[in-house]
Scaffold this active site. Structure first.
Site, PDB file in Angstrom:
ATOM      1  CB  CYS B  79      -1.033   0.228   1.200  1.00  0.00           C
ATOM      2  SG  CYS B  79      -2.109   1.158   1.097  1.00  0.00           S
ATOM      3  CG  HIS B 172      -3.275  -3.135   3.895  1.00  0.00           C
ATOM      4  ND1 HIS B 172      -1.891  -2.657   4.306  1.00  0.00           N
ATOM      5  CD2 HIS B 172      -3.942  -2.265   3.279  1.00  0.00           C
ATOM      6  CE1 HIS B 172      -2.002  -1.395   3.977  1.00  0.00           C
ATOM      7  NE2 HIS B 172      -3.429  -0.989   3.397  1.00  0.00           N
ATOM      8  CD  GLU B 174      -0.368  -5.137   5.946  1.00  0.00           C
ATOM      9  OE1 GLU B 174      -0.101  -5.783   4.811  1.00  0.00           O
ATOM     10  OE2 GLU B 174      -0.313  -3.889   5.774  1.00  0.00           O
TER      11      GLU B 174
END
Lengths: 299, 193
Positions: B79, B172, B174
């Protein structure tokens, strides 16, 4: 590979996820597009668009409402970082208007005059995420239960005095570590005492952390204040009147950003704290009658 | 094998560290130039790109990082990280590092209310599609000859790209519980150059 998207907007993950991206950053109150650009250039991760900073709201008295949508739109146009704006506690129509404007985050804020003394906004109904203030863990969990995707301390906005933000952050973090160390059979009574949803109390017991990002707000006016809150254990800071009520806003803004990143490095803190000019004037919160304290608004 | 560095100056770096942890990959937080030594790869996390670039410059990391990348350090930007490593931006700022031959448009899908989740097929990731979270996400608008597109949303909207040892994603990984993208990056980082 090309995937046809079936996008799912306004989900809990994207709402709480934006706050994750703001961690370690400074969110600054701004009242004009020019101030918003100064904030962005100084390294702010987001700006809070409002008509008057809290210290002026405090000085002016009267009813404080959502800011003029025209002004919010101009600030949205001026910067590429996320733009937040405040709605009155319980004023879900102000929130609807802010969502329609394309505001990235709504602060359901005690700095404005509450519209509903019993109910906060039912925030799950919105695609736009909300941040709400809290003085203790019970208040934080009630707001999360209503759909807040980010929490901040209430502090005492516009006072230039960090004491209430410290009190609120220490209270929330202390209660979290207390719950983490409990036996499972104590959780229901704790939920009752905190007036908080049981499932959220159980989650704190399991993870030892709030399920959302937790910032400090209300009274931060120097780089040292920002670093103090970070060392106490918050994820980032809001600075309201502290920047544009100081003598040299762009220098103060940049210094607070650096202090927030390097909050554990006293040499860096010493270097950024030099030559900042006068900070905003402050108020001894103990001299404020309860009717003039913002933090006691909401429950 | 050296650890994977995670740039820890702003944003969701802890989520990357936790994800690497969950698949047994050693990681280290990187805040200062000297911490770029003795890592096999560097993840630049989600956050605010303007802030991250500004802090990279303030802490004198730009030149050391470019130098390490020239010598083969693997880099992955998620991002904001994609914006940070791009060669060109459609916007005036920030001044990106230029590690990858791509042009990127910031906030290309709209404002926060347009942020979304979707399932995504990604070249090089076996098994079911990955769940991808896009938050005020950027989009790759032009790619150089050496850049390989790993995933697109719709036609002509690349959201995962790779150039040699450099990886960039608009979304993302994560923020999910799926470590496959992190495993892919660790493979690139630990592979012999």
């Amino acid at each position: 590979m090309a995937t046809e998207i079936k996008p799912n907007t306004g989900t809990w993950t994207v709402k709480s996820g934006l706050a994750q991206m703001l961690k370690g950053g400074v969110i600054m109150d701004v009242v004009t597009p020019d101030q918003a650009k100064i904030a962005e250039d100084a390294g702010a991760v987001a700006v809070m668009a409002l008509e008057r900073v809290p210290s002026d709201i405090r000085a002016d008295g009267g009813v404080a409402r959502m800011s003029d949508p025209q002004m919010i739109s101009e600030i949205i146009e001026a910067v590429t970082i996320p733009v937040m704006a405040k709605a009155r506690i319980g004023h879900f129509v102000e929130a609807q208007i802010l969502e329609a404007l394309g505001t990235d985050y709504i602060d359901e804020s005690e700095v404005l005059t509450p519209a509903d003394e019993n109910n906060h906004i039912h925030k799950h109904n919105f695609s736009v995420p909300f941040v709400c203030g809290a003085r203790d863990l019970g208040e934080a969990l009630r707001r999360i239960g209503e759909g807040a995707a980010m929490i901040r301390t209430k502090g005492e906005a516009g006072s230039g005095n960090i004491v209430e933000a410290v009190r609120h952050a220490r209270k929330v973090l202390g209660q979290i570590s207390h719950i983490k160390g409990m036996e499972s059979d104590e959780l229901m009574a704790t939920a009752r005492d905190l007036k908080a949803p049981y499932e959220l109390v159980k989650g704190i017991h399991q993870t030892g952390a709030l399920p959302v990002v937790n910032f400090a707000a209300g009274g931060i006016s120097t780089p040292a204040d920002a670093a103090l809150m970070m060392q106490i254990g918050v994820d980032g800071v809001f600075v309201g009147s502290g920047i544009f009520k100081s003598e040299t806003p762009h220098i103060m803004a940049n210094a607070i950003v650096k202090a927030t990143t390097h909050y554990k490095d006293p040499e860096m803190l010493a270097s950024v704290s030099k030559g900042l000019g006068a900070s905003m004037p402050g108020i001894d919160v103990r001299t404020l009658p309860e009717s003039e304290q913002f933090a006691t608004r909401g429950w | 094998m050296a650890p994977i560095g995670v740039l820890a100056i702003q944003g969701d770096f802890l989520e990357h560290i936790n994800m690497l942890d969950s698949i047994g990959i050693e990681s280290v937080e990187v805040r200062l130039p000297e911490q770029l030594e003795n890592i096999d790869g560097l993840i630049i996390p989600g956050g605010e790109s303007t802030t991250i670039v500004q802090l990279i410059d303030i802490y004198g990391m730009r030149q050391p990082l470019l130098e390490k990348a020239r010598k083969g350090l693997a880099v992955w930007g998620t991002c904001a990280g994609m914006i940070v490593i791009a060669k060109h931006l459609k916007d005036k700022r920030p001044d990106p590092l230029g590690l990858m031959d791509i042009e990127v448009s910031r906030n290309a899908f709209g404002r926060q209310i347009d942020s979304f989740e979707t399932d995504l097929d990604i070249n090089g990731i076996d098994g079911p599609p990955m769940h991808a979270v896009f938050i005020r996400a950027p989009l790759v608008t032009k790619i150089g000859n050496e850049v390989e597109i790993l995933a697109e949303v719709g036609q002509g909207k690349p959201v995962a790209v790779k150039q040699n040892r450099i990886l960039a994603t608009s979304f993302h990984p994560e923020l999910t519980e799926d470590p496959r993208m992190h495993a892919m990056f660790a493979n690139i980082a630990h592979s012999i150059q």
